[in-house]
Design an enzyme around this catalytic site. Structure first.
Site, PDB file in Angstrom:
ATOM      1  N   ASP A  88      22.877 149.241 103.874  1.00 46.89           N
ATOM      2  CA  ASP A  88      24.130 148.990 103.161  1.00 46.89           C
ATOM      3  C   ASP A  88      24.483 150.242 102.375  1.00 46.89           C
ATOM      4  O   ASP A  88      23.884 150.532 101.332  1.00 46.89           O
ATOM      5  CB  ASP A  88      23.993 147.786 102.237  1.00 46.89           C
ATOM      6  CG  ASP A  88      25.351 147.257 101.803  1.00 46.89           C
ATOM      7  OD1 ASP A  88      26.387 147.873 102.139  1.00 46.89           O
ATOM      8  OD2 ASP A  88      25.378 146.200 101.129  1.00 46.89           O
ATOM      9  N   ALA A  89      25.432 151.012 102.896  1.00 46.67           N
ATOM     10  CA  ALA A  89      25.765 152.315 102.312  1.00 46.67           C
ATOM     11  C   ALA A  89      27.270 152.465 102.099  1.00 46.67           C
ATOM     12  O   ALA A  89      27.699 153.295 101.316  1.00 46.67           O
ATOM     13  CB  ALA A  89      25.248 153.436 103.209  1.00 46.67           C
ATOM     14  N   LYS A  90      28.065 151.685 102.824  1.00 47.11           N
ATOM     15  CA  LYS A  90      29.535 151.681 102.693  1.00 47.11           C
ATOM     16  C   LYS A  90      30.107 153.091 102.715  1.00 47.11           C
ATOM     17  O   LYS A  90      30.963 153.434 101.909  1.00 47.11           O
ATOM     18  CB  LYS A  90      29.959 150.904 101.443  1.00 47.11           C
ATOM     19  CG  LYS A  90      29.477 149.443 101.445  1.00 47.11           C
ATOM     20  CD  LYS A  90      30.039 148.618 100.299  1.00 47.11           C
ATOM     21  CE  LYS A  90      29.632 147.148 100.362  1.00 47.11           C
ATOM     22  NZ  LYS A  90      28.204 146.880 100.176  1.00 47.11           N
ATOM     23  N   ARG A  91      29.647 153.893 103.665  1.00 47.03           N
ATOM     24  CA  ARG A  91      30.090 155.265 103.784  1.00 47.03           C
ATOM     25  C   ARG A  91      31.528 155.323 104.284  1.00 47.03           C
ATOM     26  O   ARG A  91      31.998 154.435 105.004  1.00 47.03           O
ATOM     27  CB  ARG A  91      29.183 156.022 104.756  1.00 47.03           C
ATOM     28  CG  ARG A  91      27.704 156.078 104.358  1.00 47.03           C
ATOM     29  CD  ARG A  91      27.485 156.631 102.987  1.00 47.03           C
ATOM     30  NE  ARG A  91      26.080 156.947 102.727  1.00 47.03           N
ATOM     31  CZ  ARG A  91      25.507 156.794 101.542  1.00 47.03           C
ATOM     32  NH1 ARG A  91      26.173 156.295 100.514  1.00 47.03           N
ATOM     33  NH2 ARG A  91      24.234 157.142 101.368  1.00 47.03           N
TER      34      ARG A  91
END
Lengths: 274, 274
Positions: free
Chosen positions: B93-96
């Protein structure tokens, strides 16, 4: 000194709106640094030393460090910047965006761990995903508004009540989100007319402007569109064109970077006067 | 096996739509782990061992590691997951969200460095900011659509041609961006009616659904709204409610996590049948 004031002082001190982006693509580093364990830090420090009197800000792009597990070198570069060049703004380009508790962790990363003066953030998750950064009252929060890539239009140009989404975001930030005067916006250089629209909406708010140099944006049109009444108001970013400048005879990479940085700063300055 | 197939197999194998979120907030770790140099990794591994037969996916939230400079512990946790539980999907989960060249670096971080089966990404910068991840053809790309936080409505609920922006994003991903069948969407549990709308738009596409547990979403309404015709199609995430479950008498934190994970899985399963 807070981010906005520091940036203003750097504009004056170095007579420069140039932001030097630190995107150390390993494959493009000089061979003797590419294979060294601290090669990225040495490369970035050499670029910093060669350009610090020509820039208002440095902007490391964290993705290039994260891909390689080189966070420690990024820490080292940020510490170097803060110690040697405390008058130049340090912007961590991370484009973070997450719910409040998670945003707080990202703020700790940017501001406490790396000691950045400002961080870039993504507005898609709304105000409560941006607000945690503002608890660091002396730091800057630079919100994505209109980006310079081709796909930027996919969402940002959608019509929202008679205006494109990016203008709605500019208004949101200028009128509601900027509660402590810490905010700035990312607005790409590829669309000068849109940059001018954003400038009309946000008044004196600083704009981080990527897209000149390797991305092809026109300097004259960019500066005329984005400058404030005082002939400033922008951090105009160039990364690859400076970092990977082709050396002329007798130059090394840092000297070439300095030459291109100076040319870019001077080209910008030709059009700052209103 | 690619991400979508692996997820489908895990739904069946463990009879579970539960995704266990690994958000190791240091302040909430048991005292003996809080002060240990590898305490985060030990905590997460204990949670993983206690819940792996009850989950379809694990989802480490990278911000908690980045804030502490604990990337090496995240690497260790991911390696542990891939070796011990290769049948469970590993979602970073990094939402890049960034331009193409930078997105490519973030893809290397998620897929090569951490070995994730899928990564979360932000759609604000458009298709060319998402496409680089798809070069890893066996991995998943989970695009933010409708988030569970209060501020999620600030942009996602704006009217775009007669529909809210999040529905436009759902359509974009389902009809245009999902060129290799690798995509999934993040849709929060706080708005079951909106989850149902997204399900109607995207057909069988998997949905990552945060917002039950500590964030207050209702399990019955969530499952009825988001399930596919086959009674699956979701990774329903719970992080804090499982990680920091209050132990009953004689339990340690891992046993408490297992108890809550089992209750959550079973509560979800009660409403899966269409």
């Amino acid at each position: 000194m807070n981010f906005i004031d520091k940036l203003g002082a750097a504009w004056t001190r170095n007579d420069s709106l140039l932001c030097v982006g630190l995107d150390p693509d390993l494959a493009r580093l000089p061979a003797h640094l590419r294979d060294a364990p601290d090669g990225i830090a040495r490369f970035c420090k050499a670029i910093i030393d060669a350009t610090a009197d020509l820039a208002c800000a440095f902007k490391p792009q964290i993705a290039y460090f994260a891909a390689l597990g080189a966070e420690q070198q990024l820490e080292e570069i940020c510490a170097y910047l803060r110690e040697r060049y405390p008058e130049i703004a340090l912007i961590l380009d991370a484009k973070r965006g997450d719910i409040g508790a998670t945003a707080h962790q990202y703020a700790r990363e940017a501001f406490d761990r790396y000691g950045a003066d400002a961080v870039t953030v993504n507005p898609y998750m709304g105000f409560d995903s941006v607000e945690p950064y503002m608890q660091w009252k002396d730091r800057g929060v630079i919100v994505l508004c209109r980006t310079s890539n081709a796909g930027g239009s996919d969402l940002q140009f959608l019509d929202v009540g008679g205006q494109p989404l990016y203008q709605h975001v500019a208004r949101l930030v200028a009128e509601k989100w900027n509660v402590n005067g810490q905010c700035a916006l990312v607005v790409g250089a590829t669309f000068p007319e849109e940059l001018a629209q954003v400038r009309r909406i946000v008044g004196e708010m600083p704009l981080l402007v990527p897209g000149i140099g390797a991305q092809g944006g026109d300097i004259e049109a960019t500066v005329r569109a984005g400058r404030t009444a005082g002939g400033a108001g922008m951090m105009i970013n160039s990364s690859r064109a400076i970092l990977f400048a082709t050396p002329e005879e007798g130059e090394d990479f840092a000297a070439a970077a300095r030459r291109v940085a100076m040319e870019t700063r001077d080209a910008i300055n030709r059009y700052r006067a209103v």
